[in-house]
Structures are given as C-alpha cells and as structure tokens.
Design an enzyme around this catalytic site. Structure first.
Site, PDB file in Angstrom:
ATOM      1  N   GLU B 315       0.852  -1.199   0.000  1.00 12.09           N
ATOM      2  CA  GLU B 315       0.000   0.000   0.000  1.00 12.09           C
ATOM      3  C   GLU B 315       0.882   1.242   0.000  1.00 12.09           C
ATOM      4  OE1 GLU B 315      -2.218  -0.795   3.645  1.00 12.09           O
ATOM      5  OE2 GLU B 315      -3.598  -2.077   2.543  1.00 12.09           O
ATOM      6  N   GLU B 331      -5.172   4.731  -1.563  1.00  9.98           N
ATOM      7  CA  GLU B 331      -6.087   4.492  -0.453  1.00  9.98           C
ATOM      8  C   GLU B 331      -6.779   5.801  -0.060  1.00  9.98           C
ATOM      9  OE1 GLU B 331      -4.224   2.243   2.679  1.00  9.98           O
ATOM     10  OE2 GLU B 331      -5.787   2.803   4.106  1.00  9.98           O
ATOM     11  N   CYS B 411     -10.440   0.932   7.981  1.00  5.79           N
ATOM     12  CA  CYS B 411      -9.842   2.219   8.338  1.00  5.79           C
ATOM     13  C   CYS B 411     -10.467   3.363   7.555  1.00  5.79           C
ATOM     14  CB  CYS B 411      -8.333   2.200   8.133  1.00  5.79           C
ATOM     15  SG  CYS B 411      -7.809   1.880   6.463  1.00  5.79           S
ATOM     16  N   CYS B 412     -10.841   3.144   6.295  1.00  2.21           N
ATOM     17  CA  CYS B 412     -11.233   4.272   5.453  1.00  2.21           C
ATOM     18  C   CYS B 412     -12.595   4.880   5.800  1.00  2.21           C
ATOM     19  CB  CYS B 412     -11.180   3.871   3.980  1.00  2.21           C
ATOM     20  SG  CYS B 412      -9.509   3.411   3.453  1.00  2.21           S
TER      21      CYS B 412
END
Lengths: 648, 648
Positions: B315, B331, B411-412
C-alpha cells in the site's frame, strides 16, 4: 476421407541456412555442453540443478538426498532429447558418449516394475501416484519418452527405447478404469503427446490408447483431482485461484473446451496431444475442440510475438483481449508449446494459418528466449520493459530486464535447445504420398520418397531478412506430384516462378498454400519472392494496451525499440506512420541483423519538476527511430524495450 | 521570526453550504449511526467488527476472546473523534449519549497504569511493547488521543481527556532513552500528531516532547526494529520487501528524508506530525525535510486526483513518475493523510500550494471514498477501472469496481467520516493576530477574535460547481487587518471586488494568496469570481501511463468517463482537444452535479474476430463524451471508468 500426413522427419532434413546455422551451431557447441555442465552442477554462478545427481542417487550410484523441484528429472530428459535431435543431423561422438552415460544413469534409476522418478524413488517411495495434480510424475515420464524416441531415432540404439517401453508398459497397467487401476491424469500435461511419439516409433497401439485415456478422463466428474486430494487428506487454507481446476485445463471435459485457460505451457502440451489423438483416431469432436481453442488463442489471447500467457500469476491465460505489454508472462516454453500445437494442427488441416503461427512463435516469442551467444535466457518475454519498474514494482517482479544464465526452474533453456535442434523436422510435410508441403522457409536439403521414388529438395532462403527463396528438385526420373508452398500471411505480393516461368498464384491457392501440380523433372527450379515490406500493425480495438499504438513487422519478424539505440523514455517516441522506413543490414551490432529506421518525433522531457500542466502540448523534436528484431533485444546493456509504439 | 498561526477551530465555524451540507448531514444521519451499528456487529451483510466487544471484554464487562486486527480499537476511536466534531457544530443528545457510553467502555478498558489496548489486554498481556513495528499499540493510542481531544473540545466533558492524559502520562514514563525506558517508536505513525493535539488541548509540553522523541528516534542506528525483533527471537523466512524499513519510513533518520517512501498512510501521518513539531519547536531542519518530501510527492508521486500510493503491494509509494492508472492503490486514507499533511504545512508557510492540494485531495481522492448516499465506500481509488480485469487479473485484485459496505480492515470509512465532520476547522487561519487566511471556499459562518475584537465572516460559495464566492464581514467597529484569499492554481482569471470596487489582484499577490489590507467595516462585502474553465491536463513526459492522453478538470474537480454514460470500451474514446465543451447541471443523475460534454470520436469495435491487422486505421464515428466528477463515479451500475482519455 482421412489424409495420410507425414512430416518429413529431421533425420531426412539437413538445415544449411545463413540464419539458422548460427543457432544450430550454438546449440551443439555452446548450449548442450553448457546445459550438461549445469545439469551436473558445474557452473559457478548459476543455481544448482542437482538433476543428474538425483538420478544417480535414485539408481544407487551415489548417496545423498533429493534436491530441486519434483520435476527436476525432466531437465535431463529435455537435454537428452535435444542431443538426440542434434546427433540426427550432426554426428558428434563426444556428445553421444555423454548421452550414453545418461542413458545408463536412467537405466539404473529405473525400478524393477519400470517406474522412473528420482524424487519419489529417493524421497517418497510410498507416495507414488498419490498426487497426480501437483507432482509431475507423468510429466517427467513424458519428457523421458520424448527423449527416448529422439535418441533412438538418431542413433538406432535400442537401450533407451527399451527403458522407455518398460516404463510405458507399466503405465498401461497402472492407469485405467478397471478395478485396481488409477482413473487419473497428470496435472501437467506432456505424457499425452509423448506417448504418441512412443507410438510413432513402436507402433504399439496401447500407447496411443493410454494417451487418449488421459485426454478423455481429464475434467470428468467425479473430479479425479478432488478425489485424490480427499484421499490424501489435503487441507488448503486458501483456495488457489485455480480451485475450479482451470489452471490444469481440467475445469471440464476436454471435448467441451472452447477457450484456452490456465497455465499456458500445460495447455499447449495438452492440445498438441489432443490434436495428435484427433489425427490418429480420426476423432472429429477432438478436432473441433482443437479448432475452437486455436481460434480463441490466436484471435483473442496471443501477443503479436506469438507469446501467450498474459498473467504472471499462475503463468496463465487470463481472458479475451487482456494483453498488457509490460506485465505479460509469455513464457518461452509457452511459445514453444504453441509451435508444437500448431505443427500438430497442420496434420489435421493443411491450412497456412497454423504454419504462420509456427513461424511467428519461432522467430519471435520463442527465439527471444535465448541470447545471441546462446548463453543466457529469458523465461518471461514481455513486450515492454521498464527496468526500474521490474526492480521496484511487485506486479513486475516476474519480468527480468536482463537475460539470466540459468534458472532454478530451468524449463525454458533446455526446451528452446530441443526446439532448435529439431527444427529440421518441421519444414516439410508429405500428404497422401502425392503432395509435398513447405511450411517454413529454411535453407537445407530434404530427402524423401514420394510414390516410391527418391526425391531431394534443396532450399535456399533469405529468411528472415529477405523473402527470396529457391527450391531445386533432384529426382532420378520425372515425378508427378503437387508442391504446396506456403504464402505467408504477412506477404501481400508474392511471386513464384518454375524454371523462370511465372506461376499464377491465385489459381492454385488453397488454404494459404499455392499448389503446383505438375510432372517435376530433375533440377527443376522454383523461385519464390516474398517481398518483405515494413508493416504497421494495429491491434483489435478491444485490446486496451495497444490503443493509439502500432507495432512494426517485416516478414516474419516483429520489431522493437531498444534503449541502446533510442535513448530512454521510449514512451515519448512517436512514429510517423506515413513517413519513410529504411531497412538496413547491420553487421557490427550483435550478429548480422536487419534493422529498420523510421521517421518520428520525441516528446521532450523539458518540463522540469512539474507533474501536471493545463492546456499545453508537449514540445517535440524530429527524431529517427531505430527498430531491431524483437528476438534480438537485451543483448547489449540493460535498458528499456518497447514493441507497441505511439503513432501520435 | 516565528509567526503565530492559528487555524480557526471548527467550534467557531459553522458550515452552511449547498455542496457540503449534504455530506455533513450524511455523516450525522447515516454514516455515524451506520458505523455505530458496524462497530457493534449489527449489520447483517458486513464483515464483523468486534471493536466495541473487544473493549468491553478488555474492561471486564463481557466475556470472550479478542477478534479482529491488532488495531481494531482504532475504529472506535475514529468514530468517537468524528462524533466529537459533529457535536461541535450540531448538538445531538442521542449521539452524545452513545459517545458517553463509549467513553465509559474505554475507561473500564484502561488498565491501572493507564495503558489501553484491547488486543494486548485480552490476548497478550505479557507482550506489551514487544513489537512496536507491527502491533499498532501506539497507533491506537494516537487515535484515542485525537478522539479525546475532539470530544473534549466539543462537549467540555473532562472524563475522556482524563483517560487520555493518564494514558499519555504513562507513555511519557515508558518511552525515552533513560535506563528502563523504551527507545522505540511506532511502526504505524499516528501518535506523533495525536500527542500534539493533546498538547494543544492541555498545554502539557511533555506530550510535545514525546512526539518529537518518536520522530527523532525514527530510523536511528542501532535500528530499534531490528533490536526488538532480535529480542523477540524473530525468524523471517522471506524478508519482506520493506526489510530496509522504508515501509515504515524508518530507513533513515527523519531529518535525512528527501522522498516519500513506503506505506502511504503511515508516511502522511508521520509528516503531519513532523510539520507540527517543526512549527511548535521552530525546527528549520524538520521544516526542510517536510518541504523536500512535499515536493517529491506533489511533483513526482501524486495522481491528478490527489491520490497517493501507486503500489498495492505494501500500500505504498513506488518510485518517481510511476503512476499506473488501473493498478493505483490510492487508499482513501492516504488522500486524507495528504490533506492533514497539507494543513500542517500551511502553518509553517502560508503558501497556496499546500491549500491547493488540500482542496484537490478533498474533492477528489478523498471524497471518492464515500458513495453519494454515504453508505458504501472505496478503500482503493484507481483512475481507470476495467471490471473484468479486477475480477480475473491477480495484479488488479485490490481494485474493487463497486463500492463496498464496510471492510475487514475498516480504516477508510471512519477516516472519511472524521475528515468531513471536521471540515469546518480547515477553512480559515489567523496569522499573528493580523491576517485572516481563507484556504477553502466553503459556505458558512466563522466567528473569531482579531486584535481583541470580535469578527464574524459569512461565506457563500458556489464551489465546486461555480467559482462565485461572497464574504460578508461582521464587526462591531472598524478593524484594520489583512484578509488573505487563496487564488486557486487552477484559476487563470480571477477577479475580486470589495464593496463592488475591483481589487488589483497582482499588487497584493503573495504565495498564491491575494492580501487585502485595509480597515474593514461592518457589512463589508468581498466578492470573488474564480471562473471555472474546463481544463485539459497533460502529465509530465516522464509519466508513462498518460502518454497521448489528457484529463479533464474544471475548478477543483477532476472528471472521468463512466460506462453508464459512454458505453463500454472507454479506451476507444478519443477527445477532441480543440472541440467545444459544454458544462451542464444534471439533477436527476445521482445528486445534483455538473457534468461536461466534449466532442470526440469512438474507434469502432467492428473488427470481428481478428486480433492484428496490417496498415489499417481504425474506423471512427463522431461521439459526444460525457464526463462526470471523479468523486461521483460508481454510484450507478457497475462498469468501466477512465480519467485519462486519449486525445488522438
């Protein structure tokens, strides 16, 4: 009506060709000796093979443990097969002595029941045939059968064939649907086509039947791979992407296949065998399967180089029109497999579309796997290389920008050796004892009998650099037959003369071949002219990777840009499709090759440290682009390479 | 001389804006309640979170085992932080009651020494602080500190702050270079910037010092991650690609960093903290580091959408100019992190280049992470999507062509919730009590004091659809100060009037802001006009992925083609750069958005089943291309999407 199709075997064809002589010598003088040292772990910088040692241990001639992949034996067999082909046309007592040693080693490794496999013999004697899906026992058997047939045909020495038949006889007993027999088939196909070679040498129909059995069992329900996995008590925490068995072309029965799926090399070996079975058993259904898969590959899943397998993951076909250039897998072995499949298709139907792909894969996707000096190899053959990405991006990890001396999984180097060593056997085919087909234009002499009469053909060819070909017939007395000459699909304006008299190509044109039926006399001279024009190739609009781009071909060769000639940032080069192309021979650069220069522009890298600009056109400067044949790239310093070039 | 820079906090700014009201309501009415249910495992179709349950178990309120990632607690904290921001401007007793419950749960989960972490408390009580590299204890602590600061500032309730300070005081004791202290730092940065928030609320300098300690320790030799790994007896069979610690931005001391490396979110959180420390400690060296890294990102490693992280593997950032569109990671959290970093940079230097990127990331790379109805999310934000490849190619596995309800690693969604809920705090900054900067054009009212006097500003804004902005000042008596108004980099011909009188923009222009210094009176009216033209953006010639292509922007928005408007095979669409562009408001399509139509051509998919053709030009037909804002894609049926469009 079934036609009798007989390729003229390499024992009867001697290549003498300015282009190929170089490679055949390389194979004899460099590659085979180099590979011998590699198989014997004598090359300091390369990963150890252990292949000879494993067989010696299995035969009780040495002590130690098994090392390498479960299919390590196959490297020895591919070497032996290549040696067989090489000896067939170029006797070499030293090489033959080495090969005899290897035959002895294999003989000792053979178990009393006929079984040969150093991995299972040394490491897992109780687990024979418990994992056909992964363990490559039948794959190794197949490569041994191919080697045995080749070496026997070259030398006439019976021993290797006896060993092979004893092994094959054992397989005939082990595999089948009778009680006590194993109703399975190999995870990596190869034995299917190899059993046919054994059948061709021995005429033993049991081998043909066993091959057909493996093909017919494949993908049937209950699924053998699932059954055997359950028997092993296999637990897989993560189902691999090929859990539908498509990785092994076993997702459904072979007769239901309509597209090329899974591991590309496996698929090619399978369909080569399927085509053979379709030919020998006159099985129309299998022929239809082969035609469907063929069309799927060549119309939707093949790179312009004859490379196949657009996914590194599983070394596999992905899906229609998915042909990324920089992440292609295009294993050298897959192009070789495609060549094999094409050659089998030519027995089923004398259509030049098969020979065209043979030629394409040979001069491009396969030949790119070996360096000009025969010492270094590519396993993966992408159509675009950005060395920094290969080093730093995980999704380019499989792409090597420089050729490697040998590989841990060394399937490609010996595979290309055996292909080139056997090249003479792929040039001509005799059909129904009345037609002689010329598929490839490679110089040399072929000797054959036609209608009981001896006939020799001497071919001179300028391929791949120019399209001038001359055939001279040598026959004791006049002979009525049809000479069928392939008109390459890339050639727009061919011309042919017989003894100086022009032939009307259209009148005799059939499935891509010009058929000249006449009474041929001694010293008759056929001259062919296939003008090699620079062609600008466009890809189907469904191929995303190639939008707005063209590739250059000339004759059978695909061309590419290399950093050594054009500087870096090849993506900033733009070809002028309407510009002038110059074809030049270049001697000092590598071996003698034909290069092409083209007019173009370079978008200037004069932005400085700004990433995006609004409403601006990049500045350009005129530039001459230099293209080299794709197969010849990566023979100088490491750098970028590009096949598909922007045209605007 | 150090300037005093104070962002006007969200407690003093109330957003009232046609564009953002929709999102703020979504956050309050949909996202936060949805996330609450998700954290409590009440959503049937979604992966279970276990996050609340874990903390309850850790606090002895429930029985059971820990489930989820080691950083599962952080989802609760991000939710609590967002609730804090939301309550700051929109009181909601029901939501506040839920948040108070959560504070109680956290209080119970806190250990006597102050430590909070449900994973270690439940599952590995003996292993606290033994693996700072991987185990996210300090990361979770950081998210709790941010939540505590936000919730305390919103509600004035001291309890959450007491819990946080007790934890932070414990960290001050545990970490350091004195005997018995741990000289380490977190593998996932976050606590650095969070300790500064705690410092801002408490004025306790120990928190600032601890933050600086973590930054200064990072990447020093002997390498802490290596030392602790050895202590753990760690054996790694395969060294991960980040074995040089660059994945964690710990490949060298932070002061020596010159480029953005490794995991993109971690990098952004780190540099946001570094910029804060540079500001509060007037550390020029750290400021230089931030500037170098900033330039590296925005000039070489950032997508046009403000997306960062071009490699799915790790990532991570990959390397300069490597910006593949279809395999981007981008991301959502990384664009949010870039927004945070940019906002901190604005404290160090009032240069519009930072605010421009804030705006860019906000309206594009971050906002694309949430659907128009606030219920579904993107983790990964590529610039080109081919759904079939996402399904079938392993190197596209990370790209989802459809928005997902929640994620295993969630998380997003909470990150975008907290960003949007706190948006009001990013609009204005006061400098040296004499200048008021407007960074973002978002409607609403700000109340502040300047030179001891109360000042209110009412902003009306047409962003992102049109560039008309009106500011009305409200002050009890005349006030001499400088109003600094950002001129967006995308705007070529701005105009500003004060009470109807044109301002000479050039004369007051400084680092991208127009500074209007005057004595302002009550009801003074500043009208700004930033004409939003359709711009054709070209990428730097070093960006391979975008050769021969342009992207469309208008104002702060990046546009894209979607299959729902343009049919499939978007790669066959060609825009005419010199053609006419029409801007239209479209109500029925999703929410009200501005779309752009452009003239172009479509290469026709009329080849049939042929893969390559020589010397041919694809047929084309004229076509109208319909572009929608990038952030709004994937709100209709699943299909292709494309930002960079061929121009020829």
């Amino acid at each position: 009506m079934h036609r009798q199709v007989e390729p003229i075997p390499l024992q009867q064809v001697k290549i003498s060709d300015p282009f190929w002589n170089h490679y055949l010598e390389l194979i004899r003088k460099e590659v085979l000796p180099y590979q011998w040292r590699a198989l014997n772990d004598l090359i300091p910088d390369a990963a150890k093979s252990h292949a000879i040692a494993n067989l010696q241990i299995a035969g009780g001639q040495a002590e130690g443990e098994f090392h390498g992949f479960v299919f390590q034996d196959s490297d020895v067999y591919k070497w032996l097969e290549a040696v067989g082909y090489s000896l067939a046309t170029h006797p070499d007592p030293g090489l033959e002595a080495l090969a005899d040693q290897v035959v002895e080693i294999i003989a000792k490794a053979q178990q009393p029941d006929g079984y040969i496999n150093s991995y299972f013999t040394i490491a897992k004697p109780q687990e024979r045939w418990t994992n056909l899906r992964d363990c490559h026992e039948l794959y190794c058997a197949g490569h041994f059968f191919e080697a045995a047939a080749a070496y026997y045909q070259a030398t006439g020495k019976a021993k290797v064939l006896e060993i092979a038949c004893k092994f094959a006889d054992y397989l005939v007993e082990v595999f089948g649907t009778n009680p006590g027999q194993i109703p399975g088939y190999p995870g990596h196909e190869e034995v299917e086509l190899a059993l046919i070679k054994l059948y061709q040498v021995t005429n033993d129909e049991r081998y043909l039947k066993l091959s057909k059995f493996f093909i017919d069992q494949r993908g049937q329900e209950p699924h053998y791979f699932a059954v055997e996995a359950e028997k092993r008590g296999e637990i897989r925490r993560h189902a691999p992407p090929w859990s539908d068995h498509s990785y092994h072309q076993a997702h459904k029965p072979v007769r239901e296949h309509t597209s090329a799926e899974g591991h590309a090399v496996r698929a090619m070996y399978l369909y080569a065998g399927v085509a053979d079975i379709a030919y020998y058993t006159q099985d129309r259904e299998l022929l239809e399967t082969c035609l469907k898969v063929w069309d799927n590959i060549t119309r939707r899943r093949m790179y312009i180089t004859g490379g196949i397998g657009s996914s590194a993951h599983a070394e596999a076909f992905s899906f229609d029109y998915d042909l990324p250039n920089e992440r292609a897998y295009n294993e050298t072995c897959a192009s070789i497999g495609l060549f094999f499949f094409a050659h089998r298709m030519l027995k089923l139907a004398q259509d030049s579309k098969f020979a065209d792909v043979m030629e394409l894969a040979l001069y491009n996707g396969a030949l790119s796997g070996i360096s000009l000096d025969g010492k270094r190899f590519f396993y993966v053959n992408p159509l675009e290389v950005w060395p920094e990405a290969c080093e730093k991006r995980n999704d380019h990890r499989h792409v090597k920008p420089t050729r490697q001396p040998w590989f841990g999984c060394a399937c490609c180097p010996p595979n290309i050796a055996r292909l080139l060593a056997s090249l003479a056997g792929y040039i001509y085919t005799k059909v129904d004892d009345s037609e002689l087909f010329t598929h490839l234009y490679i110089g040399g002499t072929a000797e054959l009998t036609l209608k009981g009469q001896r006939l020799a053909i001497t071919q001179e060819s300028g391929f791949p650099w120019d399209g001038t070909v001359k055939l001279i017939l040598n026959t004791a007395s006049d002979l009525d037959f049809t000479l069928a000459l392939r008109i390459p699909a890339w050639c727009q304006n061919p011309s042919i003369t017989v003894n100086g008299e022009p032939i009307d190509i259209k009148s005799g044109f059939e499935h891509g071949y010009v058929k000249i039926q006449r009474t041929w006399s001694n010293n008759d001279r056929v001259e062919l002219e296939f003008p090699m024009q620079v062609a600008l190739i466009t890809a189907n609009p469904k191929v995303r990777a190639n939008r707005g781009k063209v590739a250059l071909t000339r004759g059978p060769l695909v061309y590419c840009l290399e950093e050594a000639d054009n500087g870096d940032n090849l993506h900033n080069l733009i070809i002028n499709p309407d510009g002038r192309f110059e074809v030049k021979y270049k001697q000092p650069l590598m071996n003698k090759i034909t290069i092409i220069t083209a007019e173009g522009r370079r978008e200037l890298d004069n932005w400085g440290d700004v990433l995006y600009k609004a409403n601006t056109e990049p500045d350009t400067e005129p530039v001459t682009l230099t293209f080299i044949p794709y197969y010849s790239w990566a023979n100088r310093e490491t750098g970028e390479m590009l096949v598909w070039v922007r045209k605007q």
